[in-house]
Design a protein around this motif. Structure first.
Motif, PDB file in Angstrom:
ATOM      1  N   ILE A  46       0.840  -1.208   0.000  1.00 35.40           N
ATOM      2  CA  ILE A  46       0.000   0.000   0.000  1.00 35.40           C
ATOM      3  C   ILE A  46       0.874   1.255   0.000  1.00 35.40           C
ATOM      4  O   ILE A  46       0.597   2.222  -0.725  1.00 35.40           O
ATOM      5  N   PHE A  47       1.942   1.253   0.778  1.00 31.93           N
ATOM      6  CA  PHE A  47       2.853   2.389   0.861  1.00 31.93           C
ATOM      7  C   PHE A  47       3.500   2.667  -0.497  1.00 31.93           C
ATOM      8  O   PHE A  47       3.531   3.811  -0.973  1.00 31.93           O
ATOM      9  N   VAL A  48       4.015   1.629  -1.141  1.00 37.04           N
ATOM     10  CA  VAL A  48       4.656   1.791  -2.448  1.00 37.04           C
ATOM     11  C   VAL A  48       3.625   2.236  -3.488  1.00 37.04           C
ATOM     12  O   VAL A  48       3.913   3.108  -4.319  1.00 37.04           O
ATOM     13  N   THR A  49       2.439   1.672  -3.438  1.00 41.83           N
ATOM     14  CA  THR A  49       1.394   2.059  -4.380  1.00 41.83           C
ATOM     15  C   THR A  49       1.013   3.526  -4.201  1.00 41.83           C
ATOM     16  O   THR A  49       0.891   4.277  -5.174  1.00 41.83           O
ATOM     17  N   SER A  50       0.829   3.931  -2.958  1.00 35.93           N
ATOM     18  CA  SER A  50       0.478   5.323  -2.664  1.00 35.93           C
ATOM     19  C   SER A  50       1.573   6.275  -3.133  1.00 35.93           C
ATOM     20  O   SER A  50       1.293   7.303  -3.768  1.00 35.93           O
ATOM     21  N   ALA A  54       1.400   9.134  -6.218  1.00 37.88           N
ATOM     22  CA  ALA A  54       1.803  10.535  -6.083  1.00 37.88           C
ATOM     23  C   ALA A  54       2.823  10.914  -7.151  1.00 37.88           C
ATOM     24  O   ALA A  54       2.728  11.992  -7.764  1.00 37.88           O
ATOM     25  N   LEU A  55       3.776  10.036  -7.403  1.00 38.25           N
ATOM     26  CA  LEU A  55       4.784  10.284  -8.425  1.00 38.25           C
ATOM     27  C   LEU A  55       4.144  10.383  -9.809  1.00 38.25           C
ATOM     28  O   LEU A  55       4.451  11.292 -10.586  1.00 38.25           O
ATOM     29  N   ALA A  56       3.245   9.472 -10.115  1.00 37.67           N
ATOM     30  CA  ALA A  56       2.575   9.477 -11.417  1.00 37.67           C
ATOM     31  C   ALA A  56       1.760  10.760 -11.602  1.00 37.67           C
ATOM     32  O   ALA A  56       1.784  11.375 -12.671  1.00 37.67           O
ATOM     33  N   HIS A  57       1.057  11.175 -10.561  1.00 41.56           N
ATOM     34  CA  HIS A  57       0.268  12.413 -10.634  1.00 41.56           C
ATOM     35  C   HIS A  57       1.166  13.634 -10.825  1.00 41.56           C
ATOM     36  O   HIS A  57       0.812  14.564 -11.543  1.00 41.56           O
ATOM     37  N   LYS A  58       2.331  13.621 -10.169  1.00 41.34           N
ATOM     38  CA  LYS A  58       3.292  14.716 -10.319  1.00 41.34           C
ATOM     39  C   LYS A  58       3.744  14.840 -11.775  1.00 41.34           C
ATOM     40  O   LYS A  58       4.011  15.930 -12.258  1.00 41.34           O
ATOM     41  N   GLN A  59       3.811  13.692 -12.460  1.00 46.04           N
ATOM     42  CA  GLN A  59       4.241  13.665 -13.856  1.00 46.04           C
ATOM     43  C   GLN A  59       3.049  13.738 -14.818  1.00 46.04           C
ATOM     44  O   GLN A  59       3.183  13.500 -16.011  1.00 46.04           O
TER      45      GLN A  59
END
Length: 131
Positions: A46-50, A54-59
């Motif tokens: 869950i931590f890695v997915t979350s 966030a990283l994907a949304h930033k990009q």
């Protein structure tokens, strides 16, 4: 999203199999230890997915990719996981590609067989061999 927090846990059978493969023969793991490992694995996923989300949304991406996961692991100081995961990802992609090619070859062969059968039947009819 999720009705109960337990719904986020990984399946016990999967955890038990992973534990069994990781420990030497003749070793045992208590029920409580298996539950703790399952909980830790679920929290990690869950931590890695979350973090990857966030990283994907930033990009400005709407989809999390394997690249996002690997980059997230590096950023979260889990870079020791990246080489083996990259290798496993390559194996997985090759397996998917081979499976797709195999399926396409089977489809081409069955289409080719059907076309050959219908063309030989048409030739037989033209020659007067048909019943």
């Amino acid at each position: 999203m999720v009705e109960r927090i337990e719904d986020l846990n990984l399946p016990n059978a999967v955890i038990a199999r992973l534990i069994k493969e990781a420990i030497p023969d003749g070793s045992n793991v208590s029920k409580e230890a298996r539950a703790a490992i399952a909980k830790a694995a679920s929290v990690f996923a869950i931590f890695v997915t979350s973090s990857s989300t966030a990283l994907a949304h930033k990009q400005n991406h709407r989809t999390i990719t394997a690249k996002d996961i690997l980059q997230t692991l590096n950023e979260l100081d889990f870079e020791s996981f990246v080489p083996s995961l990259t290798q496993d990802l390559e194996v997985y992609r090759k397996m998917v590609k081979d499976k797709k090619e195999s399926k396409a070859n089977k489809k081409d062969n069955s289409t080719g067989d059907a076309a050959a059968s219908s063309s030989s039947a048409a030739a037989a009819t033209e020659n007067g061999d048909a019943e």
